[in-house]
Design a protein around this motif. Structure first.
Motif, PDB file in Angstrom:
ATOM      1  N   LEU A  19       0.807  -1.217   0.000  1.00  0.00           N
ATOM      2  CA  LEU A  19       0.000   0.000   0.000  1.00  0.00           C
ATOM      3  C   LEU A  19       0.840   1.267   0.000  1.00  0.00           C
ATOM      4  CD1 LEU A  19      -2.677  -1.161   2.608  1.00  0.00           C
ATOM      5  CD2 LEU A  19      -3.068  -0.817   0.152  1.00  0.00           C
ATOM      6  N   GLY A  20       2.115   1.134   0.355  1.00  0.00           N
ATOM      7  CA  GLY A  20       2.986   2.300   0.393  1.00  0.00           C
ATOM      8  C   GLY A  20       2.765   3.184   1.596  1.00  0.00           C
ATOM      9  N   ILE A  21       2.340   2.593   2.719  1.00  0.00           N
ATOM     10  CA  ILE A  21       2.172   3.351   3.956  1.00  0.00           C
ATOM     11  C   ILE A  21       2.979   2.658   5.057  1.00  0.00           C
ATOM     12  CG2 ILE A  21      -0.113   4.197   3.295  1.00  0.00           C
ATOM     13  CD1 ILE A  21      -1.338   2.133   5.146  1.00  0.00           C
ATOM     14  N   SER A  22       3.150   3.362   6.177  1.00  0.00           N
ATOM     15  CA  SER A  22       3.943   2.781   7.259  1.00  0.00           C
ATOM     16  C   SER A  22       3.158   1.692   7.981  1.00  0.00           C
ATOM     17  CB  SER A  22       4.352   3.863   8.261  1.00  0.00           C
ATOM     18  OG  SER A  22       3.214   4.325   8.979  1.00  0.00           O
ATOM     19  N   GLN A  23       3.890   0.768   8.557  1.00  0.00           N
ATOM     20  CA  GLN A  23       3.250  -0.328   9.278  1.00  0.00           C
ATOM     21  C   GLN A  23       2.453   0.174  10.481  1.00  0.00           C
ATOM     22  OE1 GLN A  23       5.914  -3.603   9.873  1.00  0.00           O
ATOM     23  NE2 GLN A  23       4.638  -4.578  11.422  1.00  0.00           N
ATOM     24  N   PRO A  24       2.991   1.103  11.307  1.00  0.00           N
ATOM     25  CA  PRO A  24       2.193   1.620  12.437  1.00  0.00           C
ATOM     26  C   PRO A  24       0.905   2.310  11.985  1.00  0.00           C
ATOM     27  CG  PRO A  24       4.503   2.126  12.743  1.00  0.00           C
ATOM     28  CD  PRO A  24       4.374   1.619  11.350  1.00  0.00           C
ATOM     29  N   SER A  25       0.977   3.043  10.873  1.00  0.00           N
ATOM     30  CA  SER A  25      -0.213   3.729  10.374  1.00  0.00           C
ATOM     31  C   SER A  25      -1.279   2.723   9.944  1.00  0.00           C
ATOM     32  CB  SER A  25       0.158   4.635   9.194  1.00  0.00           C
ATOM     33  OG  SER A  25      -0.995   5.232   8.639  1.00  0.00           O
ATOM     34  N   LEU A  26      -0.863   1.669   9.265  1.00  0.00           N
ATOM     35  CA  LEU A  26      -1.820   0.649   8.838  1.00  0.00           C
ATOM     36  C   LEU A  26      -2.418  -0.064  10.044  1.00  0.00           C
ATOM     37  CD1 LEU A  26      -3.236  -0.939   6.643  1.00  0.00           C
ATOM     38  CD2 LEU A  26      -1.201  -2.396   6.431  1.00  0.00           C
ATOM     39  N   THR A  27      -1.592  -0.375  11.024  1.00  0.00           N
ATOM     40  CA  THR A  27      -2.091  -1.026  12.246  1.00  0.00           C
ATOM     41  C   THR A  27      -3.140  -0.148  12.922  1.00  0.00           C
ATOM     42  OG1 THR A  27       0.007  -2.181  12.592  1.00  0.00           O
ATOM     43  CG2 THR A  27      -1.421  -1.914  14.513  1.00  0.00           C
ATOM     44  N   ALA A  28      -2.871   1.160  12.985  1.00  0.00           N
ATOM     45  CA  ALA A  28      -3.809   2.088  13.625  1.00  0.00           C
ATOM     46  C   ALA A  28      -5.134   2.135  12.861  1.00  0.00           C
ATOM     47  CB  ALA A  28      -3.191   3.481  13.698  1.00  0.00           C
ATOM     48  N   GLN A  29      -5.083   2.101  11.542  1.00  0.00           N
ATOM     49  CA  GLN A  29      -6.306   2.133  10.743  1.00  0.00           C
ATOM     50  C   GLN A  29      -7.151   0.877  10.977  1.00  0.00           C
ATOM     51  OE1 GLN A  29      -7.543   4.533   8.814  1.00  0.00           O
ATOM     52  NE2 GLN A  29      -5.825   5.939   9.194  1.00  0.00           N
ATOM     53  N   ILE A  30      -6.512  -0.273  11.055  1.00  0.00           N
ATOM     54  CA  ILE A  30      -7.253  -1.515  11.298  1.00  0.00           C
ATOM     55  C   ILE A  30      -7.863  -1.490  12.695  1.00  0.00           C
ATOM     56  CG2 ILE A  30      -7.068  -4.030  11.493  1.00  0.00           C
ATOM     57  CD1 ILE A  30      -6.866  -2.956   8.632  1.00  0.00           C
ATOM     58  N   GLN A  31      -7.139  -0.972  13.663  1.00  0.00           N
ATOM     59  CA  GLN A  31      -7.668  -0.886  15.025  1.00  0.00           C
ATOM     60  C   GLN A  31      -8.874   0.051  15.089  1.00  0.00           C
ATOM     61  OE1 GLN A  31      -4.138   0.321  17.162  1.00  0.00           O
ATOM     62  NE2 GLN A  31      -3.519  -1.801  17.588  1.00  0.00           N
ATOM     63  N   LYS A  32      -8.820   1.166  14.369  1.00  0.00           N
ATOM     64  CA  LYS A  32      -9.964   2.081  14.325  1.00  0.00           C
ATOM     65  C   LYS A  32     -11.184   1.400  13.706  1.00  0.00           C
ATOM     66  CE  LYS A  32      -7.380   6.440  14.063  1.00  0.00           C
ATOM     67  NZ  LYS A  32      -7.052   7.621  13.219  1.00  0.00           N
ATOM     68  N   LEU A  33     -10.937   0.576  12.680  1.00  0.00           N
ATOM     69  CA  LEU A  33     -12.033  -0.164  12.050  1.00  0.00           C
ATOM     70  C   LEU A  33     -12.662  -1.135  13.042  1.00  0.00           C
ATOM     71  CD1 LEU A  33     -13.686  -0.968   9.521  1.00  0.00           C
ATOM     72  CD2 LEU A  33     -11.854  -2.586   8.964  1.00  0.00           C
ATOM     73  N   GLU A  34     -11.835  -1.840  13.794  1.00  0.00           N
ATOM     74  CA  GLU A  34     -12.352  -2.772  14.792  1.00  0.00           C
ATOM     75  C   GLU A  34     -13.123  -2.044  15.879  1.00  0.00           C
ATOM     76  OE1 GLU A  34      -9.222  -6.486  14.708  1.00  0.00           O
ATOM     77  OE2 GLU A  34      -8.554  -4.639  15.689  1.00  0.00           O
ATOM     78  N   GLN A  35     -12.640  -0.864  16.268  1.00  0.00           N
ATOM     79  CA  GLN A  35     -13.359  -0.079  17.276  1.00  0.00           C
ATOM     80  C   GLN A  35     -14.706   0.388  16.736  1.00  0.00           C
ATOM     81  OE1 GLN A  35     -10.592   3.058  18.242  1.00  0.00           O
ATOM     82  NE2 GLN A  35      -9.120   1.654  19.233  1.00  0.00           N
ATOM     83  N   ARG A  36     -14.725   0.789  15.481  1.00  0.00           N
ATOM     84  CA  ARG A  36     -15.969   1.265  14.875  1.00  0.00           C
ATOM     85  C   ARG A  36     -16.999   0.145  14.807  1.00  0.00           C
ATOM     86  NH1 ARG A  36     -17.459   5.405  11.166  1.00  0.00           N
ATOM     87  NH2 ARG A  36     -19.235   4.811   9.875  1.00  0.00           N
ATOM     88  N   LEU A  37     -16.539  -1.068  14.492  1.00  0.00           N
ATOM     89  CA  LEU A  37     -17.443  -2.216  14.373  1.00  0.00           C
ATOM     90  C   LEU A  37     -17.687  -2.904  15.705  1.00  0.00           C
ATOM     91  CD1 LEU A  37     -16.018  -3.757  11.070  1.00  0.00           C
ATOM     92  CD2 LEU A  37     -18.099  -2.389  11.327  1.00  0.00           C
ATOM     93  N   ALA A  38     -16.919  -2.496  16.723  1.00  0.00           N
ATOM     94  CA  ALA A  38     -17.045  -3.057  18.077  1.00  0.00           C
ATOM     95  C   ALA A  38     -16.823  -4.562  18.092  1.00  0.00           C
ATOM     96  CB  ALA A  38     -18.416  -2.718  18.674  1.00  0.00           C
ATOM     97  N   CYS A  39     -15.850  -5.030  17.294  1.00  0.00           N
ATOM     98  CA  CYS A  39     -15.498  -6.450  17.314  1.00  0.00           C
ATOM     99  C   CYS A  39     -14.103  -6.629  16.743  1.00  0.00           C
ATOM    100  CB  CYS A  39     -16.499  -7.297  16.531  1.00  0.00           C
ATOM    101  SG  CYS A  39     -16.641  -6.865  14.801  1.00  0.00           S
TER     102      CYS A  39
END
Length: 307
Positions: A26-46
């Motif tokens: 994707l051409g982005i940093s690993q911490p940034s991608l991890t943070a985006q996935i975590q935000k998605l999980e928080q949004r979906l509450a699972c």
């Protein structure tokens, strides 16, 4: 949060097998991608992913979300393709699908005449009838030429305009041993002793277009070649002594390629015609259809061009 963008990130992580590999793609940093996935999980509450030392795996919720995300992504891709096709059509482009058999017989001269008159862009797609039906329904072609499909699920969405009937013939290379035996009529059972060449056979990926399952073809041939191109099939005929079932209408063209009719099955006939979407009406498409109809009527009297 851009849900569509993050859904794409999630798909990339799943298909890459891990955060690190996906971040590189994707051409982005690993911490940034991890943070985006975590935000998605928080949004979906699972929890969607389970992290492992060597990658990630999906939870049951992750598998469900992956199915949803990939379906939405495919729908967006189809929408973009259809919008692009609409813009191209408004700019004058015509998208035509055809089986390879019909191209040298009458489609090529019709396309050349049409393009010469209108000086428009012409997109040409080759394939068998089910592949081209899929392209028609998705908006990738405006019209296609092929055999009539009897058990089509989307029969109410399309219209079929018959052009002519053809029969099934068996073809072999000009040096085939069976051509030397002209004393008796060819018994179809004898053909089982030779390799079988099937040109552009139906694929299971198009089974959803039919009301009935695609029936597996059972044959007594010990060697079978399934080839998705006529030119490659002709090439193989000369090297394998195979027999090739193909439309009887192609005999003149195939003769120019060093291929002869061995026998014709008059009981195996079919309608060949034009398919379009039922409610689609466009002046340029209708003009091309008329050009194709005129060319089909002249097909049997037109000399064969091999170029």
């Amino acid at each position: 949060m851009d849900v569509e963008k993050v859904a794409g990130y999630f798909i990339a992580v799943v298909e890459a097998g891990g955060i690190k590999a996906a971040a590189l793609q994707l051409g982005i940093s690993q911490p940034s991608l991890t943070a985006q996935i975590q935000k998605l999980e928080q949004r979906l509450a699972c929890q969607l992913l389970v992290r492992h030392p060597r990658g990630v795996s999906m939870t049951p919720a992750g598998e469900l979300y992956y199915q949803h995300a990939t379906a939405q992504h495919a729908a967006r891709q189809r929408l973009h393709a259809q919008l692009h096709a609409l813009q191209a059509r408004e700019a004058g482009q015509i998208k035509l699908g055809t089986g390879e058999a019909w191209w040298p017989l009458f489609v090529k001269p019709a396309v050349l005449d049409y393009q010469a008159e209108r000086q428009c862009a012409v997109h040409i797609e080759f394939g068998n009838r089910l592949a081209l039906m899929a392209s028609l329904l998705s908006g990738d072609v405006d019209v296609f030429i092929g055999h009539e499909i009897d058990d089509l699920v989307a029969s109410q969405q399309v219209r079929f305009m018959p052009l002519f009937q053809d029969a099934e013939s068996y073809y072999v290379a000009d040096n085939h041993p069976l051509l030397a035996d002209t004393s008796t009529r060819i018994d179809p059972q004898r053909l089982n002793d030779w390799p079988l060449m099937r040109v552009t056979p139906d694929h299971a990926r198009h089974a959803h277009l039919l009301a009935n399952p695609i029936t597996p073809v059972t044959c007594a041939h010990t060697v079978v070649f399934d080839v998705d191109a006529l030119s490659a099939s002709i090439d193989l005929l000369h090297d394998t002594q195979a027999v090739m079932p193909y439309t009887s209408k192609a005999h003149t063209y195939l003769a120019s390629q060093g291929v002869s009719v061995l026998t014709t099955q008059p009981n195996k006939t079919g309608n060949v015609g034009l398919y379009t979407l039922r409610n689609a009406r466009h002046e340029k498409v209708e003009a091309l259809i008329q050009q194709l109809c005129d060319a089909a009527q002249q097909m049997d009297t037109r000399p064969c061009h091999t170029s």
